[in-house]
Design an enzyme around this catalytic site. Structure first.
Site, PDB file in Angstrom:
ATOM      1  N   SER A 119      57.177  58.021  12.486  1.00 19.27           N
ATOM      2  CA  SER A 119      56.937  59.002  13.857  1.00 19.27           C
ATOM      3  C   SER A 119      56.070  58.033  15.046  1.00 19.27           C
ATOM      4  O   SER A 119      56.582  58.894  16.081  1.00 19.27           O
ATOM      5  CB  SER A 119      55.787  60.018  13.566  1.00 19.27           C
ATOM      6  OG  SER A 119      54.667  59.511  12.282  1.00 19.27           O
ATOM      7  N   HIS A 140      63.807  60.729  11.418  1.00 15.50           N
ATOM      8  CA  HIS A 140      62.727  61.280  12.451  1.00 15.50           C
ATOM      9  C   HIS A 140      63.021  62.733  11.714  1.00 15.50           C
ATOM     10  O   HIS A 140      63.852  63.812  12.011  1.00 15.50           O
ATOM     11  CB  HIS A 140      62.400  61.376  14.135  1.00 15.50           C
ATOM     12  CG  HIS A 140      60.880  61.984  13.339  1.00 15.50           C
ATOM     13  ND1 HIS A 140      60.369  62.519  14.719  1.00 15.50           N
ATOM     14  CD2 HIS A 140      59.808  61.679  13.038  1.00 15.50           C
ATOM     15  CE1 HIS A 140      59.274  62.477  14.944  1.00 15.50           C
ATOM     16  NE2 HIS A 140      58.738  62.112  13.789  1.00 15.50           N
ATOM     17  N   GLU A 152      65.749  63.940  13.844  1.00 15.97           N
ATOM     18  CA  GLU A 152      65.534  63.193  15.845  1.00 15.97           C
ATOM     19  C   GLU A 152      66.035  61.562  15.295  1.00 15.97           C
ATOM     20  O   GLU A 152      66.018  60.686  14.510  1.00 15.97           O
ATOM     21  CB  GLU A 152      64.267  63.149  16.021  1.00 15.97           C
ATOM     22  CG  GLU A 152      63.973  63.028  17.489  1.00 15.97           C
ATOM     23  CD  GLU A 152      62.902  62.900  18.420  1.00 15.97           C
ATOM     24  OE1 GLU A 152      62.484  63.517  19.044  1.00 15.97           O
ATOM     25  OE2 GLU A 152      61.896  62.825  17.408  1.00 15.97           O
ATOM     26  N   ASN A 190      57.849  64.426  20.235  1.00 12.60           N
ATOM     27  CA  ASN A 190      56.675  64.149  20.175  1.00 12.60           C
ATOM     28  C   ASN A 190      56.298  63.550  21.556  1.00 12.60           C
ATOM     29  O   ASN A 190      55.050  64.070  22.154  1.00 12.60           O
ATOM     30  CB  ASN A 190      56.210  63.086  19.524  1.00 12.60           C
ATOM     31  CG  ASN A 190      56.258  63.913  17.752  1.00 12.60           C
ATOM     32  OD1 ASN A 190      56.396  64.924  17.373  1.00 12.60           O
ATOM     33  ND2 ASN A 190      56.162  62.985  16.844  1.00 12.60           N
TER      34      ASN A 190
HETATM   35  N1  LIG Z   1      53.496  64.478   7.675  1.00 12.54           N
HETATM   36  C1  LIG Z   1      54.256  64.616   8.773  1.00 12.54           C
HETATM   37  O1  LIG Z   1      54.277  65.624   9.658  1.00 12.54           O
HETATM   38  C2  LIG Z   1      55.799  63.898   9.261  1.00 12.54           C
HETATM   39  C3  LIG Z   1      56.578  64.022   9.861  1.00 12.54           C
HETATM   40  C4  LIG Z   1      57.447  62.963  10.693  1.00 12.54           C
HETATM   41  C5  LIG Z   1      57.132  61.485  10.391  1.00 12.54           C
HETATM   42  N2  LIG Z   1      56.183  61.498   9.393  1.00 12.54           N
HETATM   43  C6  LIG Z   1      56.468  59.719   8.924  1.00 12.54           C
HETATM   44  O2  LIG Z   1      56.482  59.941   7.396  1.00 12.54           O
HETATM   45  C7  LIG Z   1      56.473  58.391   7.059  1.00 12.54           C
HETATM   46  C8  LIG Z   1      55.329  59.383   5.511  1.00 12.54           C
HETATM   47  O3  LIG Z   1      54.614  59.822   6.084  1.00 12.54           O
HETATM   48  P1  LIG Z   1      54.025  61.453   4.584  1.00 12.54           P
HETATM   49  O4  LIG Z   1      53.142  62.261   5.415  1.00 12.54           O
HETATM   50  O5  LIG Z   1      55.361  61.302   3.622  1.00 12.54           O
HETATM   51  O6  LIG Z   1      52.641  60.239   4.180  1.00 12.54           O
HETATM   52  P2  LIG Z   1      52.112  60.516   2.673  1.00 12.54           P
HETATM   53  O7  LIG Z   1      50.752  59.804   3.087  1.00 12.54           O
HETATM   54  O8  LIG Z   1      52.267  62.257   2.248  1.00 12.54           O
HETATM   55  O9  LIG Z   1      53.170  59.980   2.116  1.00 12.54           O
HETATM   56  C9  LIG Z   1      53.199  58.516   2.081  1.00 12.54           C
HETATM   57  C10 LIG Z   1      54.037  58.505   0.389  1.00 12.54           C
HETATM   58  O10 LIG Z   1      53.890  56.632   0.644  1.00 12.54           O
HETATM   59  C11 LIG Z   1      53.954  55.861  -0.640  1.00 12.54           C
HETATM   60  N3  LIG Z   1      54.076  54.458  -0.598  1.00 12.54           N
HETATM   61  C12 LIG Z   1      52.788  53.797   0.173  1.00 12.54           C
HETATM   62  N4  LIG Z   1      53.246  52.522   0.101  1.00 12.54           N
HETATM   63  C13 LIG Z   1      54.307  52.608  -0.526  1.00 12.54           C
HETATM   64  C14 LIG Z   1      55.005  51.427  -1.419  1.00 12.54           C
HETATM   65  N5  LIG Z   1      55.126  49.710  -0.834  1.00 12.54           N
HETATM   66  N6  LIG Z   1      56.317  51.970  -1.816  1.00 12.54           N
HETATM   67  C15 LIG Z   1      56.828  53.028  -1.852  1.00 12.54           C
HETATM   68  N7  LIG Z   1      55.785  53.948  -1.936  1.00 12.54           N
HETATM   69  C16 LIG Z   1      54.931  53.546  -0.832  1.00 12.54           C
HETATM   70  C17 LIG Z   1      52.323  56.453  -0.789  1.00 12.54           C
HETATM   71  O11 LIG Z   1      52.240  56.614  -2.182  1.00 12.54           O
HETATM   72  C18 LIG Z   1      52.558  57.881  -0.884  1.00 12.54           C
HETATM   73  O12 LIG Z   1      53.289  59.051  -1.732  1.00 12.54           O
HETATM   74  C19 LIG Z   1      54.830  58.195   7.704  1.00 12.54           C
HETATM   75  O13 LIG Z   1      56.113  56.791   8.276  1.00 12.54           O
HETATM   76  C20 LIG Z   1      54.367  59.668   8.535  1.00 12.54           C
HETATM   77  O14 LIG Z   1      54.501  58.616  10.569  1.00 12.54           O
HETATM   78  C21 LIG Z   1      55.744  62.362   9.134  1.00 12.54           C
END
Ligand SMILES: NC(=O)c1ccc[n+]([C@@H]2O[C@H](COP(=O)([O-])OP(=O)(O)OC[C@H]3O[C@@H](n4cnc5c(N)ncnc54)[C@H](O)[C@@H]3O)[C@@H](O)[C@H]2O)c1
Length: 282
Positions: A119, A140, A152, A190
């Site tokens: 993001s 995104h 996005e 955003n």
């Molecule tokens: N949560 C939101 O609202 C949102 C919205 C849009 C985008 N994002 C983006 O999505 C991405 C994930 O966010 P999230 O909220 O799902 O986070 P999260 O913490 O819920 O999940 C992340 C996952 O990645 C795993 N992980 C870490 N290192 C890893 C590796 N080397 N190989 C495989 N898996 C690995 C973790 O174990 C975890 O399960 C981020 O880049 C975030 O910026 C989040």
């Protein structure tokens, strides 16, 4: 290129949501995380979410079984080799993403497209650490993925039109309405949303209206489903502040100055719902 199998790196909030959206749309999924516990938790979240859709009569038991059967989970990146598109949805950390993308790059076939769900990190910069910059793109998704219609699509400076066309077609197959955006800090949604929240804090700090009235104004006057201050509490005030600080630094424009009240509340540990108190108390 037609995508039959999507690889997903990360089974967290976004990764399992993307897995569900793909599986429900008839696309095979390989979802990879670092531990068995993480993939099992991701899969359980999908099952729970599908159960809620059955209760709402939007899905049948048979649909659920078919969707779950399409999701393969693993802790080995090697299992991603069957995918035509891999979406990276791991923890938001630049160094971690670089490591993952380079691992994928070495493993995947030449024609495989790699997308990231970041993001905040530059798509152009991430593309540049791979040997497939023209086949690299931002996808995104919004949280919760199964509910939110938007994707996005962020094209980096190097992204090819063929890559964009494939990812746009896939997003539509998932039932989403994609928009296409050039790479820039905050992309589009955003970039507009977070400064609006920041402005709501300025209005609050100036004493122009109460928090309740600011939120009611934006809900009733602009048809927003939730007011900007209540939304800040949901996102986390620390996240909003960090985003404004990135915009201020990256654009070098004082219009992105974080509101001092927002900074003050973060300093006090009033981060929103997650700490039980932000603009409002929970
Ligand atoms: N949560 C939101 O609202 C949102 C919205 C849009 C985008 N994002 C983006 O999505 C991405 C994930 O966010 P999230 O909220 O799902 O986070 P999260 O913490 O819920 O999940 C992340 C996952 O990645 C795993 N992980 C870490 N290192 C890893 C590796 N080397 N190989 C495989 N898996 C690995 C973790 O174990 C975890 O399960 C981020 O880049 C975030 O910026 C989040």
């Amino acid at each position: 290129m037609t995508i039959q199998t999507v690889g997903i790196v990360g089974a967290g909030t976004m990764g399992n949501g993307i897995a569900q959206a793909c599986a429900v749309s008839g696309i095979d999924v390989v979802m990879v995380d670092i531990s068995d516990a993480a993939v099992q938790k991701g899969l359980a979240t999908v099952a729970g979410s599908l159960d809620r859709l059955i209760k709402k009569e939007k899905l049948t038991e048979a649909d659920k079984a078919a969707a779950l059967a399409r999701i393969k989970t693993s802790t080995r990146y090697d299992d991603l080799k069957s995918a035509q598109l891999v979406i990276e949805a791991a923890t938001e950390n630049f160094d971690l993403k670089v490591k993952i993308l380079q691992q994928l790059d070495a493993l995947l076939g030449q024609d495989v497209i790699v997308a990231t769900n970041t993001s905040s990190i530059s798509i152009t910069q991430l593309a540049a650490v791979t040997q497939r910059a023209d086949r690299f793109i931002g996808m995104h998704f919004f949280n919760p993925v199964p509910m939110m219609a938007l994707v996005e699509i962020i094209v980096g400076l190097q992204t090819s039109e063929a890559t964009h066309a494939t990812v746009k077609a896939l997003s539509e197959r998932l039932g989403k309405s994609p928009i296409t955006v050039k790479n820039a800090p905050g992309f589009v949604v955003n970039r507009i949303l977070v400064p609006m929240i920041n402005e709501a804090f300025f209005v609050l700090a100036e004493g122009l209206a109460s928090a309740e009235d600011i939120d009611a104004g934006m809900k009733l006057g602009c048809n927003q489903p939730i007011g900007p201050l209540a939304l800040a509490d949901m996102i986390g005030l620390d996240v909003c502040l960090a985003v404004m600080e990135v915009y201020l630094k990256e654009f070098g424009d004082s219009k992105y100055r974080p509101c001092p009240l927002l900074k003050e509340m973060v300093a006090a540990g009033r981060l929103g719902r997650k700490t039980g108190r932000g603009v409002y108390s929970y």
